[in-house]
Design a protein around this motif. Structure first.
Motif, short mmCIF file in Angstrom:
data_model
loop_
_atom_site.label_atom_id
_atom_site.label_comp_id
_atom_site.label_asym_id
_atom_site.label_seq_id
_atom_site.Cartn_x
_atom_site.Cartn_y
_atom_site.Cartn_z
N ARG A 101 37.16 120.91 65.15
CA ARG A 101 36.22 119.80 64.98
C ARG A 101 36.35 118.74 66.09
O ARG A 101 35.47 117.90 66.25
CB ARG A 101 36.46 119.12 63.62
N ILE A 102 37.43 118.79 66.87
CA ILE A 102 37.65 117.80 67.92
C ILE A 102 36.86 118.19 69.17
O ILE A 102 36.94 119.33 69.64
CB ILE A 102 39.15 117.70 68.27
N SER A 103 36.09 117.25 69.70
CA SER A 103 35.27 117.53 70.88
C SER A 103 36.12 117.54 72.15
O SER A 103 37.25 117.02 72.18
CB SER A 103 34.18 116.48 71.01
N ILE A 104 35.54 118.11 73.23
CA ILE A 104 36.24 118.14 74.51
C ILE A 104 36.49 116.72 75.01
O ILE A 104 37.55 116.41 75.57
CB ILE A 104 35.42 118.93 75.54
N ALA A 105 35.53 115.84 74.82
CA ALA A 105 35.69 114.45 75.26
C ALA A 105 36.88 113.79 74.56
O ALA A 105 37.65 113.04 75.18
CB ALA A 105 34.41 113.67 74.99
N GLU A 106 37.05 114.06 73.28
CA GLU A 106 38.18 113.49 72.53
C GLU A 106 39.51 114.07 73.02
O GLU A 106 40.52 113.36 73.10
CB GLU A 106 38.01 113.75 71.04
N ILE A 107 39.50 115.36 73.36
CA ILE A 107 40.71 116.00 73.88
C ILE A 107 41.10 115.39 75.23
O ILE A 107 42.26 115.05 75.47
CB ILE A 107 40.50 117.52 74.00
N ASP A 108 40.09 115.24 76.11
CA ASP A 108 40.36 114.65 77.42
C ASP A 108 40.89 113.22 77.30
O ASP A 108 41.80 112.81 78.03
CB ASP A 108 39.09 114.66 78.27
N GLU A 109 40.34 112.47 76.37
CA GLU A 109 40.79 111.10 76.17
C GLU A 109 42.24 111.08 75.66
O GLU A 109 43.05 110.22 76.06
CB GLU A 109 39.88 110.38 75.18
N ALA A 110 42.59 112.02 74.78
CA ALA A 110 43.97 112.10 74.28
C ALA A 110 44.93 112.43 75.42
O ALA A 110 46.06 111.92 75.47
CB ALA A 110 44.06 113.14 73.17
N ILE A 111 44.50 113.29 76.34
CA ILE A 111 45.34 113.63 77.49
C ILE A 111 45.56 112.40 78.37
O ILE A 111 46.68 112.12 78.81
CB ILE A 111 44.70 114.77 78.30
N ARG A 112 44.48 111.64 78.62
CA ARG A 112 44.62 110.44 79.45
C ARG A 112 45.54 109.40 78.79
O ARG A 112 46.30 108.71 79.46
CB ARG A 112 43.23 109.83 79.71
N THR A 113 45.48 109.34 77.48
CA THR A 113 46.35 108.40 76.76
C THR A 113 47.83 108.74 76.96
O THR A 113 48.68 107.86 77.05
CB THR A 113 46.00 108.39 75.26
N LYS A 114 48.13 110.04 77.05
CA LYS A 114 49.52 110.48 77.19
C LYS A 114 49.82 110.95 78.61
O LYS A 114 50.79 111.70 78.83
CB LYS A 114 49.81 111.62 76.21
N GLN A 115 49.03 110.54 79.58
CA GLN A 115 49.16 111.08 80.93
C GLN A 115 50.54 110.82 81.55
O GLN A 115 51.08 111.68 82.26
CB GLN A 115 48.07 110.53 81.84
N HIS A 116 51.13 109.65 81.31
CA HIS A 116 52.43 109.35 81.92
C HIS A 116 53.50 110.31 81.40
O HIS A 116 54.33 110.81 82.16
CB HIS A 116 52.82 107.90 81.64
N TRP A 117 53.49 110.56 80.10
CA TRP A 117 54.45 111.50 79.51
C TRP A 117 54.18 112.91 80.04
O TRP A 117 55.12 113.63 80.42
CB TRP A 117 54.33 111.49 77.99
N ILE A 118 52.92 113.31 80.09
CA ILE A 118 52.57 114.66 80.53
C ILE A 118 52.97 114.89 81.98
O ILE A 118 53.60 115.89 82.32
CB ILE A 118 51.06 114.91 80.34
N LEU A 119 52.63 113.95 82.85
CA LEU A 119 52.93 114.13 84.28
C LEU A 119 54.44 114.12 84.54
O LEU A 119 54.93 114.88 85.38
CB LEU A 119 52.24 113.03 85.09
N SER A 120 55.17 113.29 83.82
CA SER A 120 56.62 113.27 84.02
C SER A 120 57.27 114.56 83.55
O SER A 120 58.20 115.09 84.18
CB SER A 120 57.24 112.07 83.29
N LYS A 121 56.78 115.11 82.43
CA LYS A 121 57.32 116.37 81.93
C LYS A 121 56.97 117.54 82.85
O LYS A 121 57.78 118.46 83.05
CB LYS A 121 56.81 116.64 80.52
N LEU A 122 55.75 117.52 83.41
CA LEU A 122 55.37 118.58 84.34
C LEU A 122 56.23 118.53 85.60
O LEU A 122 56.65 119.57 86.12
CB LEU A 122 53.89 118.43 84.72
N LYS A 123 56.52 117.34 86.09
CA LYS A 123 57.38 117.20 87.26
C LYS A 123 58.79 117.69 86.95
O LYS A 123 59.41 118.41 87.75
CB LYS A 123 57.42 115.73 87.70
N GLU A 124 59.30 117.32 85.77
CA GLU A 124 60.63 117.76 85.37
C GLU A 124 60.69 119.27 85.27
O GLU A 124 61.67 119.89 85.71
CB GLU A 124 60.99 117.12 84.03
N ARG A 125 59.64 119.87 84.73
CA ARG A 125 59.60 121.33 84.58
C ARG A 125 59.57 122.01 85.94
O ARG A 125 60.26 123.02 86.16
CB ARG A 125 58.38 121.72 83.75
#
Length: 302
Positions: free
Chosen positions: A100-124
């Protein structure tokens, strides 16, 4: 010893790589020791060209999103879960979201957590680079390979048939190879032995901890994912990475307890971790130790 036939005992394998064996003088009639890594002669065969056709893919779609100064690619999966979940492994970011979650809502959730996501990707990425910089294992007689948290010794023999025998008392894995066997064949044999041990042991631990938690899993299988140690689907299908067999039993048990707990809680909420704690109270220490040990593993199968 270890079930070898007395009438035709296998010969010890010559452990020096075949390309470094000095040439035999013309006057000598004694051939050099046999190495199992002599590739059989190959005959060139004409190759018929065919139009390239992309194989069908059943992989989930990958999307791209501009996040700050980066183009972030992620894998999107739909599920029956009630919220958006994020998972990062060697393949990058994976997002699981309700239908039920739209693509726009998913993208917004990613942007909200972008600092955590980018730091984890760098660590990986850094951890993966560190693993790949380690020298690969030298596949010769006497080399050390990890098994259940300790090193075992690989013993190579030349014989009439391929056999694998493990002696737990001496912690030696004996591999009998036919003359002319390649190094790739040896590696595949060792991998097959690891996977057989993993399948047997993991099933035993799953049954043990499922009984303690009071749940039943639908099925179990092995995976070869990069560093994702396990998964559990909504229909109770559990997959465990066979490379866990390199680690000690307490770390294997932690992953088993983790995946079984997902049968009751398909998330990583505090309630989920409380469920894990019911059958594995030391989960936090095991989680950190597993991360540390995974970085220390030698490169066996690059």
């Amino acid at each position: 010893m270890f079930g070898r036939e007395a009438s035709a005992p296998p010969k010890p394998v010559y452990t020096t790589p075949v390309w470094s064996v000095p040439p035999t003088p013309a006057s000598s009639t004694t051939p050099p020791p046999v190495s199992p890594y002599v590739a059989p002669p190959e005959t060139a065969v004409p190759v018929k060209t065919r139009p390239l056709v992309a194989p069908p893919s059943d992989l989930p779609p990958r999307r791209q999103l501009m996040v700050g100064d980066f183009i972030l690619e992620y894998e999107l999966r739909r599920s029956t879960r009630r919220s958006i979940g994020f998972m990062i492994d060697d393949d990058g970011l994976r997002v699981t979201a309700p239908k039920r979650i739209s693509i726009a809502e998913i993208d917004e959730a990613i942007r909200t957590k972008q600092h955590w996501i980018l730091s984890k990707l760098k660590e990986r990425r850094e951890r993966r680079a560190a693993r790949l910089q380690k020298p690969p294992v030298e596949w010769i007689d006497g080399t050390q390979i990890p098994y259940l948290g300790q090193d075992i010794t690989l013993r190579l023999l030349v014989g009439g048939r391929n056999r694998s025998i493990y002696n737990p008392n001496t912690r030696e894995l004996w591999m009998t190879l036919m003359p002319g066997a390649s190094e790739n064949l040896l590696k595949e044999r060792v991998k097959a032995w690891y996977q057989q041990q993993a399948k047997t042991l993991f099933e035993e631990r799953l049954d043990l901890y499922a009984g303690r938690l009071g749940v039943q899993y639908h099925s179990f299988g092995l995976t070869s994912a990069g560093t994702r140690w396990g998964s559990c689907t909504a229909d109770r299908k559990i997959r465990l990475n066979w490379k866990l067999i390199h680690f000690s039993l307490p770390l294997i048990d932690y992953v088993v307890a983790h995946e079984l707990s997902h049968i009751l809680e398909m998330n990583h909420s505090q309630q989920f971790w409380d469920t894990v704690g019911l059958i594995y109270p030391e989960y936090d220490e095991a989680k950190n130790l597993l991360r540390k040990r995974s970085q220390e593993l030698p490169v066996l199968f690059p």
